[in-house]
Design an enzyme around this catalytic site. Structure first.
Site, mmCIF file in Angstrom:
data_model
loop_
_atom_site.group_PDB
_atom_site.id
_atom_site.type_symbol
_atom_site.label_atom_id
_atom_site.label_comp_id
_atom_site.label_asym_id
_atom_site.label_seq_id
_atom_site.Cartn_x
_atom_site.Cartn_y
_atom_site.Cartn_z
ATOM 1 N N TYR A 67 0.820 -1.220 0.000
ATOM 2 C CA TYR A 67 0.000 0.000 0.000
ATOM 3 C C TYR A 67 0.853 1.268 0.000
ATOM 4 O O TYR A 67 0.478 2.274 -0.605
ATOM 5 C CB TYR A 67 -1.013 -0.022 1.156
ATOM 6 C CG TYR A 67 -2.183 -0.894 0.767
ATOM 7 C CD1 TYR A 67 -3.194 -0.390 -0.034
ATOM 8 C CD2 TYR A 67 -2.220 -2.243 1.108
ATOM 9 C CE1 TYR A 67 -4.226 -1.194 -0.464
ATOM 10 C CE2 TYR A 67 -3.249 -3.060 0.685
ATOM 11 C CZ TYR A 67 -4.251 -2.527 -0.100
ATOM 12 O OH TYR A 67 -5.266 -3.326 -0.551
ATOM 13 N N ARG A 70 1.751 1.837 -3.535
ATOM 14 C CA ARG A 70 0.623 2.378 -4.303
ATOM 15 C C ARG A 70 0.351 3.843 -3.948
ATOM 16 O O ARG A 70 -0.020 4.644 -4.806
ATOM 17 C CB ARG A 70 -0.622 1.520 -4.070
ATOM 18 C CG ARG A 70 -0.442 0.118 -4.654
ATOM 19 C CD ARG A 70 -1.664 -0.730 -4.476
ATOM 20 N NE ARG A 70 -2.851 -0.120 -5.078
ATOM 21 C CZ ARG A 70 -4.083 -0.583 -4.906
ATOM 22 N NH1 ARG A 70 -4.297 -1.639 -4.152
ATOM 23 N NH2 ARG A 70 -5.095 0.005 -5.488
ATOM 24 N N HIS A 122 -14.624 2.147 -2.477
ATOM 25 C CA HIS A 122 -13.574 1.353 -1.828
ATOM 26 C C HIS A 122 -12.647 2.180 -0.946
ATOM 27 O O HIS A 122 -11.546 1.751 -0.634
ATOM 28 C CB HIS A 122 -12.780 0.587 -2.892
ATOM 29 C CG HIS A 122 -13.592 -0.499 -3.557
ATOM 30 N ND1 HIS A 122 -13.164 -1.192 -4.660
ATOM 31 C CD2 HIS A 122 -14.809 -0.999 -3.259
ATOM 32 C CE1 HIS A 122 -14.096 -2.079 -5.012
ATOM 33 N NE2 HIS A 122 -15.105 -1.979 -4.186
ATOM 34 N N CYS A 130 -7.961 2.315 12.060
ATOM 35 C CA CYS A 130 -7.353 1.375 12.995
ATOM 36 C C CYS A 130 -7.692 -0.050 12.560
ATOM 37 O O CYS A 130 -8.790 -0.311 12.065
ATOM 38 C CB CYS A 130 -7.883 1.646 14.398
ATOM 39 S SG CYS A 130 -7.253 0.507 15.650
ATOM 40 N N CYS A 184 -2.161 2.630 16.572
ATOM 41 C CA CYS A 184 -3.311 3.538 16.623
ATOM 42 C C CYS A 184 -3.162 4.449 17.846
ATOM 43 O O CYS A 184 -2.951 3.965 18.956
ATOM 44 C CB CYS A 184 -4.586 2.719 16.722
ATOM 45 S SG CYS A 184 -6.020 3.693 17.158
ATOM 46 N N CYS A 187 -6.646 3.671 20.572
ATOM 47 C CA CYS A 187 -6.755 2.482 21.422
ATOM 48 C C CYS A 187 -5.376 1.969 21.848
ATOM 49 O O CYS A 187 -5.272 1.154 22.756
ATOM 50 C CB CYS A 187 -7.532 1.371 20.701
ATOM 51 S SG CYS A 187 -6.664 0.654 19.290
HETATM 52 C C1 LIG Z 1 -10.461 -2.830 20.135
HETATM 53 O O1 LIG Z 1 -10.963 -1.561 20.484
HETATM 54 C C2 LIG Z 1 -11.946 -1.601 21.500
HETATM 55 C C3 LIG Z 1 -12.520 -0.193 21.634
HETATM 56 O O2 LIG Z 1 -11.486 0.773 21.790
HETATM 57 C C4 LIG Z 1 -11.308 -2.125 22.780
HETATM 58 O O3 LIG Z 1 -12.273 -2.188 23.807
HETATM 59 C C5 LIG Z 1 -10.722 -3.506 22.499
HETATM 60 O O4 LIG Z 1 -10.019 -3.968 23.638
HETATM 61 C C6 LIG Z 1 -9.792 -3.483 21.325
HETATM 62 N N1 LIG Z 1 -9.379 -4.826 20.973
HETATM 63 C C7 LIG Z 1 -8.108 -5.177 20.875
HETATM 64 C C8 LIG Z 1 -7.845 -6.578 20.473
HETATM 65 O O5 LIG Z 1 -7.197 -4.397 21.064
HETATM 66 ZN ZN LIG Z 2 -7.438 1.985 17.493
#
Ligand SMILES: *[C@@H]1O[C@H](CO)[C@@H](O)[C@H](O)[C@H]1NC(C)=O
Ligand SMILES: [Zn+2]
Ligand SMILES: *[C@@H]1O[C@H](CO)[C@@H](O)[C@H](O)[C@H]1NC(C)=O
Ligand SMILES: *[C@@H]1O[C@H](CO)[C@@H](O)[C@H](O)[C@H]1NC(C)=O
Length: 298
Positions: A67, A70, A122, A130, A184, A187
Site C-alpha cells: 500500500y 501504491r 472502496h 485502525c 493507533c 486504542c
Molecule cells: C479494540 O478496540 C476496542 C474499543 O477501543 C477495545 O475495547 C478492544 O479492547 C480493542 N481490541 C483489541 C484486540 O485491542
Molecule cells: Zn485503534
C-alpha cells in the site's frame, strides 16, 4: 450493442440522469497499474490476496509495503483527460449525475470532481484507520511518503531502466516487522491501516445508501468505465441501473470481447479503448471540447 459515436451522442442527449461506475482502467493512462490479469502480481503475490484482513494479520509489514508503494505511485501520478471529463460532466449535470468509483488513488478529487457527486466505494489510500474494527480512529488525507520510516523502500524512485528491487520477487527486501509500524493513537493496541475496503469487508453504509438514493429517482444511462465489473457489490449497480431502465455503456479496452460479462444488450454501447481518449470524445456534446488542461470550451 453498438459502437457508433453519433448514435451514442444522440442517446446521451436524450438521457437526463446519468450514473458512472469507474474502476482501475480510468487511472491506467495516468500510469497506475490495475493489478489485474497479466501484471496483476506484486512481488509474486496476487494483488487480491494482499488486500485482505487475513493478509494484514499474517504480515502487516508486507501488506503495508504494497500500500505504501501504491500511495507513492498515486501521489506522483496526475489525473488524466478521463478524470477531467467526468468532473466536468458532474459540474454540467449537478443533481443528475453521480460517479461511483472503485478507485482509491485520489485522482478524481485532484481533477476537481465535485465531492458530493463522487462516491468512493472502496475508500482511499490516503485515509487511515485502525486495524481494530471496534476502534473509531480515522485520519483523513495523510500524504506522508513514505508513510513511516520502515516503509521507505516503497517510496524510492529509480532512474529509467534501473529495476526497483521492490518489484523484483527474486530480490530480497528487508522484512518490516509489526513493531516498526505506527500504532493507533486512540486504542494504542491496533495498528494503523489504509482505510480501503478489503475483500471480505463491507462497503461504507452511508456511501452505499447515497448510491441507492440516486438510483431510486431513476437513471437513463450508466457509464461503466475501466472496470471488468466482477466485484460485488460494485458490479450489482449495473443490473440495478438496468432495472431502472438505464442503457449500459461500457468504456474499456475489453468492452467488446467481454460483452457477455457485462450482459450487453440491444440499445447498449461498447467502446473499446482507453478512457482518457474516449471519455472526452463521448461526452463532448455535454461538456464541450477539452482544452487538455482540465478546462473545456463550449
Ligand atoms: C479494540 O478496540 C476496542 C474499543 O477501543 C477495545 O475495547 C478492544 O479492547 C480493542 N481490541 C483489541 C484486540 O485491542
Ligand atoms: Zn485503534
Ligand atoms: C458479443 O461478442 C461476441 C464475440 O465477439 C459476438 O459473437 C456477439 O455477437 C456479441 N454480442 C453482442 C450483443 O454484440
Ligand atoms: C486529494 O485531493 C484533494 C483535492 O484536490 C486534495 O485537497 C487532497 O490534498 C488530496 N489528498 C492527497 C493525499 O493527495
Amino acid at each position: 450493442m453498438s459502437s457508433d459515436v453519433a448514435a451514442f451522442h444522440a442517446a446521451l442527449l436524450s438521457s437526463t440522469r446519468l450514473l458512472a461506475l469507474c474502476g482501475a482502467g480510468l487511472s491506467a493512462s495516468s500510469g497506475l497499474p490495475t493489478f489485474r490479469g497479466a501484471g496483476g502480481l506484486w512481488r509474486n503475490y496476487e494483488a487480491t490476496s494482499l488486500a485482505t484482513m487475513r493478509a494484514f494479520n499474517t504480515d502487516p509489514g508486507l501488506v503495508w509495503l504494497f500500500y505504501a508503494y501504491r500511495r507513492h505511485l498515486a501521489l506522483r501520478a496526475e489525473p488524466n483527460a478521463g478524470h477531467f471529463a467526468l468532473a466536468e460532466l458532474a459540474r454540467t449535470k449537478q443533481d443528475e449525475f453521480v460517479c461511483l468509483t472503485q478507485n482509491v488513488d485520489n485522482l478524481s478529487q485532484r481533477a476537481n470532481h465535485p465531492l458530493d457527486q463522487l462516491l468512493l466505494l472502496h475508500g482511499s489510500l490516503f485515509d487511515i484507520r485502525c486495524s481494530n474494527a471496534s476502534c473509531s480512529f480515522t485520519q483523513k488525507d495523510n500524504m506522508d511518503d513514505p508513510f513511516c520510516e520502515a516503509l521507505a523502500p516503497a517510496a524510492q524512485d529509480f532512474p529509467p531502466g534501473e529495476p526497483n528491487p521492490l518489484l523484483d520477487p527474486y530480490h530480497r527486501i528487508k522484512h518490516v516487522s509489526e513493531e516498526e509500524l505506527p500504532k493507533c493513537p486512540l486504542c494504542k493496541t491496533g495498528l494503523q491501516r489504509p482505510a480501503v475496503v478489503w475483500f471480505g469487508e463491507d462497503l461504507d453504509f452511508r456511501t452505499l445508501s447515497k448510491a441507492e438514493m440516486f438510483l431510486k429517482d431513476g437513471v437513463d444511462m450508466i457509464l461503466v468505465v475501466g472496470t471488468s465489473a466482477q466485484v460485488y457489490p460494485a458490479a450489482g449497480f449495473i443490473s440495478k441501473a438496468r432495472r431502472r431502465g438505464a442503457r449500459v455503456v461500457v468504456v474499456d479496452p475489453k468492452a467488446r470481447e467481454h460483452n457477455e460479462t457485462y450482459g450487453l444488450q440491444e440499445g447498449d454501447f461498447a467502446f473499446a479503448g482507453d478512457a482518457a481518449t474516449l471519455l472526452p470524445e463521448l461526452l463532448a456534446p455535454l461538456i464541450g471540447k477539452t482544452k487538455g488542461d482540465g478546462t473545456f470550451e463550449r
